[in-house]
Design a protein around this motif. Structure first.
Motif, PDB file in Angstrom:
ATOM      1  N   ALA A  60       7.698 -22.015 -36.982  1.00  0.00           N
ATOM      2  CA  ALA A  60       8.356 -23.226 -37.476  1.00  0.00           C
ATOM      3  C   ALA A  60       9.284 -23.815 -36.423  1.00  0.00           C
ATOM      4  N   PHE A  61      10.055 -22.957 -35.729  1.00  0.00           N
ATOM      5  CA  PHE A  61      10.929 -23.456 -34.663  1.00  0.00           C
ATOM      6  C   PHE A  61      10.113 -24.225 -33.625  1.00  0.00           C
ATOM      7  N   ASP A  62       8.993 -23.613 -33.208  1.00  0.00           N
ATOM      8  CA  ASP A  62       8.159 -24.232 -32.177  1.00  0.00           C
ATOM      9  C   ASP A  62       7.537 -25.532 -32.676  1.00  0.00           C
ATOM     10  N   ALA A  63       7.015 -25.518 -33.896  1.00  0.00           N
ATOM     11  CA  ALA A  63       6.353 -26.714 -34.419  1.00  0.00           C
ATOM     12  C   ALA A  63       7.327 -27.882 -34.529  1.00  0.00           C
ATOM     13  N   LEU A  64       8.540 -27.631 -35.030  1.00  0.00           N
ATOM     14  CA  LEU A  64       9.516 -28.712 -35.160  1.00  0.00           C
ATOM     15  C   LEU A  64       9.944 -29.238 -33.795  1.00  0.00           C
ATOM     16  N   GLU A  65      10.061 -28.352 -32.816  1.00  0.00           N
ATOM     17  CA  GLU A  65      10.386 -28.800 -31.466  1.00  0.00           C
ATOM     18  C   GLU A  65       9.247 -29.634 -30.886  1.00  0.00           C
ATOM     19  N   LEU A  66       8.012 -29.195 -31.135  1.00  0.00           N
ATOM     20  CA  LEU A  66       6.837 -29.877 -30.592  1.00  0.00           C
ATOM     21  C   LEU A  66       6.548 -31.204 -31.286  1.00  0.00           C
ATOM     22  N   LEU A  67       7.161 -31.449 -32.433  1.00  0.00           N
ATOM     23  CA  LEU A  67       6.973 -32.734 -33.120  1.00  0.00           C
ATOM     24  C   LEU A  67       7.607 -33.887 -32.354  1.00  0.00           C
ATOM     25  N   ASP A  68       8.377 -33.588 -31.349  1.00  0.00           N
ATOM     26  CA  ASP A  68       8.925 -34.619 -30.474  1.00  0.00           C
ATOM     27  C   ASP A  68       7.803 -35.142 -29.576  1.00  0.00           C
ATOM     28  N   GLY A  69       7.152 -36.201 -30.022  1.00  0.00           N
ATOM     29  CA  GLY A  69       6.062 -36.786 -29.249  1.00  0.00           C
ATOM     30  C   GLY A  69       4.674 -36.374 -29.695  1.00  0.00           C
ATOM     31  N   ARG A  70       4.561 -35.463 -30.686  1.00  0.00           N
ATOM     32  CA  ARG A  70       3.254 -35.051 -31.189  1.00  0.00           C
ATOM     33  C   ARG A  70       3.208 -35.233 -32.695  1.00  0.00           C
ATOM     34  N   ASP A  71       1.979 -35.361 -33.228  1.00  0.00           N
ATOM     35  CA  ASP A  71       1.853 -35.427 -34.675  1.00  0.00           C
ATOM     36  C   ASP A  71       1.793 -34.019 -35.255  1.00  0.00           C
ATOM     37  N   ALA A  72       1.740 -33.918 -36.575  1.00  0.00           N
ATOM     38  CA  ALA A  72       1.819 -32.630 -37.252  1.00  0.00           C
ATOM     39  C   ALA A  72       0.704 -31.683 -36.817  1.00  0.00           C
ATOM     40  N   GLU A  73      -0.504 -32.175 -36.742  1.00  0.00           N
ATOM     41  CA  GLU A  73      -1.631 -31.303 -36.387  1.00  0.00           C
ATOM     42  C   GLU A  73      -1.503 -30.787 -34.959  1.00  0.00           C
ATOM     43  N   GLN A 110       7.330 -36.854 -38.866  1.00  0.00           N
ATOM     44  CA  GLN A 110       8.305 -37.900 -39.113  1.00  0.00           C
ATOM     45  C   GLN A 110       7.753 -39.123 -39.824  1.00  0.00           C
ATOM     46  N   VAL A 111       6.440 -39.298 -39.824  1.00  0.00           N
ATOM     47  CA  VAL A 111       5.859 -40.438 -40.547  1.00  0.00           C
ATOM     48  C   VAL A 111       5.003 -39.997 -41.732  1.00  0.00           C
ATOM     49  N   GLY A 112       5.019 -38.709 -42.036  1.00  0.00           N
ATOM     50  CA  GLY A 112       4.315 -38.222 -43.216  1.00  0.00           C
ATOM     51  C   GLY A 112       2.940 -37.635 -42.984  1.00  0.00           C
ATOM     52  N   ARG A 113       2.536 -37.507 -41.729  1.00  0.00           N
ATOM     53  CA  ARG A 113       1.259 -36.832 -41.465  1.00  0.00           C
ATOM     54  C   ARG A 113       1.436 -35.332 -41.696  1.00  0.00           C
ATOM     55  N   THR A 114       0.414 -34.689 -42.240  1.00  0.00           N
ATOM     56  CA  THR A 114       0.527 -33.274 -42.589  1.00  0.00           C
ATOM     57  C   THR A 114      -0.536 -32.444 -41.879  1.00  0.00           C
ATOM     58  N   ALA A 115      -0.248 -31.164 -41.772  1.00  0.00           N
ATOM     59  CA  ALA A 115      -1.192 -30.216 -41.178  1.00  0.00           C
ATOM     60  C   ALA A 115      -0.950 -28.856 -41.808  1.00  0.00           C
ATOM     61  N   ALA A 116      -1.982 -28.012 -41.805  1.00  0.00           N
ATOM     62  CA  ALA A 116      -1.867 -26.705 -42.448  1.00  0.00           C
ATOM     63  C   ALA A 116      -2.748 -25.685 -41.744  1.00  0.00           C
ATOM     64  N   TRP A 117      -2.328 -24.432 -41.878  1.00  0.00           N
ATOM     65  CA  TRP A 117      -3.080 -23.310 -41.314  1.00  0.00           C
ATOM     66  C   TRP A 117      -2.996 -22.126 -42.271  1.00  0.00           C
ATOM     67  N   THR A 118      -4.129 -21.539 -42.574  1.00  0.00           N
ATOM     68  CA  THR A 118      -4.190 -20.279 -43.309  1.00  0.00           C
ATOM     69  C   THR A 118      -5.050 -19.323 -42.500  1.00  0.00           C
ATOM     70  N   GLY A 119      -4.423 -18.328 -41.895  1.00  0.00           N
ATOM     71  CA  GLY A 119      -5.158 -17.385 -41.061  1.00  0.00           C
ATOM     72  C   GLY A 119      -6.148 -16.562 -41.866  1.00  0.00           C
ATOM     73  N   GLN A 120      -7.211 -16.142 -41.194  1.00  0.00           N
ATOM     74  CA  GLN A 120      -8.287 -15.437 -41.884  1.00  0.00           C
ATOM     75  C   GLN A 120      -7.874 -14.067 -42.406  1.00  0.00           C
ATOM     76  N   SER A 121      -6.757 -13.549 -41.948  1.00  0.00           N
ATOM     77  CA  SER A 121      -6.288 -12.240 -42.418  1.00  0.00           C
ATOM     78  C   SER A 121      -5.236 -12.336 -43.523  1.00  0.00           C
ATOM     79  N   CYS A 122      -4.931 -13.544 -43.986  1.00  0.00           N
ATOM     80  CA  CYS A 122      -4.008 -13.688 -45.115  1.00  0.00           C
ATOM     81  C   CYS A 122      -4.646 -13.116 -46.373  1.00  0.00           C
ATOM     82  N   ILE A 123      -3.819 -12.545 -47.251  1.00  0.00           N
ATOM     83  CA  ILE A 123      -4.328 -11.857 -48.436  1.00  0.00           C
ATOM     84  C   ILE A 123      -4.711 -12.863 -49.510  1.00  0.00           C
ATOM     85  N   ALA A 124      -5.911 -12.700 -50.064  1.00  0.00           N
ATOM     86  CA  ALA A 124      -6.433 -13.620 -51.079  1.00  0.00           C
ATOM     87  C   ALA A 124      -5.666 -13.473 -52.402  1.00  0.00           C
TER      88      ALA A 124
END
Length: 217
Positions: free
Chosen positions: A51-64, A87-101
């Motif tokens: 989360a720290f990295d993603a929020l920092e990287l949102l400076d100049g990049r979109d969510a994905e 910042q404009v409402g674009r969304t992105a998501a990741w669910t790793g293949q090892s997450c528990i069902a």
């Protein structure tokens, strides 16, 4: 182990997160916001640095782009789950293949939901439906909490719920709402009680007197 929603309020531009889990102190590690940047919920085998990295990287990049760049820094991305809104409402998501069902996510413009170790896919489906139904009819914080309650009513975390958190972050460097129940038999009930106290009566008057310096980082 956790189910969460992140969103951007189209009326105010504020970012919000609501999250719940069976374990304690979900508010300590899962929800992350930054004024002018966005919001991210990091869960499953939680890595706050995502989360720290993603929020920092949102400076100049979109969510994905920010999400993918953050994941590239994590050698155990298969164990992670994260949702991001920019910042404009674009969304992105990741669910790793090892997450528990059951583990999965859903994204729409301005809102994303995700969960793992859930009762089933209906948990996140009902969260999204509740958010879209409530949006614009009640305040933003109540909309997020309503979505979280909808997920819980559909089964939520298969182990039950022990902690919950809610955050709304607007133009200021500090969050407008930042409440959490670290351990309780009824964390969502307690969270609602905290929200009621923060948004009504003398407590609301106190918060309204806080200094304002929008855009300060």
């Amino acid at each position: 182990m956790t189910f969460s929603i992140v969103a951007r309020d189209p009326q105010t531009g504020a970012f919000g997160i609501a999250t719940a889990t069976a374990g304690p102190m979900v508010g300590a590690l899962v929800p992350h916001t930054r004024s002018g940047r966005g919001a991210a919920a990091t869960q499953a085998m939680t890595n706050p640095y995502l989360a720290f990295d993603a929020l920092e990287l949102l400076d100049g990049r979109d969510a994905e782009a920010a999400l993918q760049a953050a994941l590239a820094r994590d050698e155990e991305a298969a164990l992670r789950q994260m949702i991001v809104v920019d910042q404009v409402g674009r969304t992105a998501a990741w669910t790793g293949q090892s997450c528990i069902a059951f583990a999965g996510h859903l994204c729409r413009d301005g809102v994303a939901v995700a969960g793992n170790m859930l009762a089933g896919p209906e948990v996140i489906a009902d969260m999204l439906s509740a958010y879209l139904l409530l949006k614009g009819k009640v305040d933003f914080a109540s909309t997020l909490l309503g979505a979280l309650n909808a997920g819980a009513e559909t089964g939520g975390d298969i182990r039950g719920i022990g902690s919950a958190a809610l955050r709304v972050h607007g133009a200021e460097s500090f969050a407008e709402v930042d409440i959490r129940v670290d351990w309780s038999e009824e964390p969502l009930v307690d969270l609602q009680g905290l929200l009621d106290r923060a948004s009504g009566g003398p407590y609301a008057e106190f918060f309204s007197t806080l200094p304002r310096r929008a855009g300060h980082f």
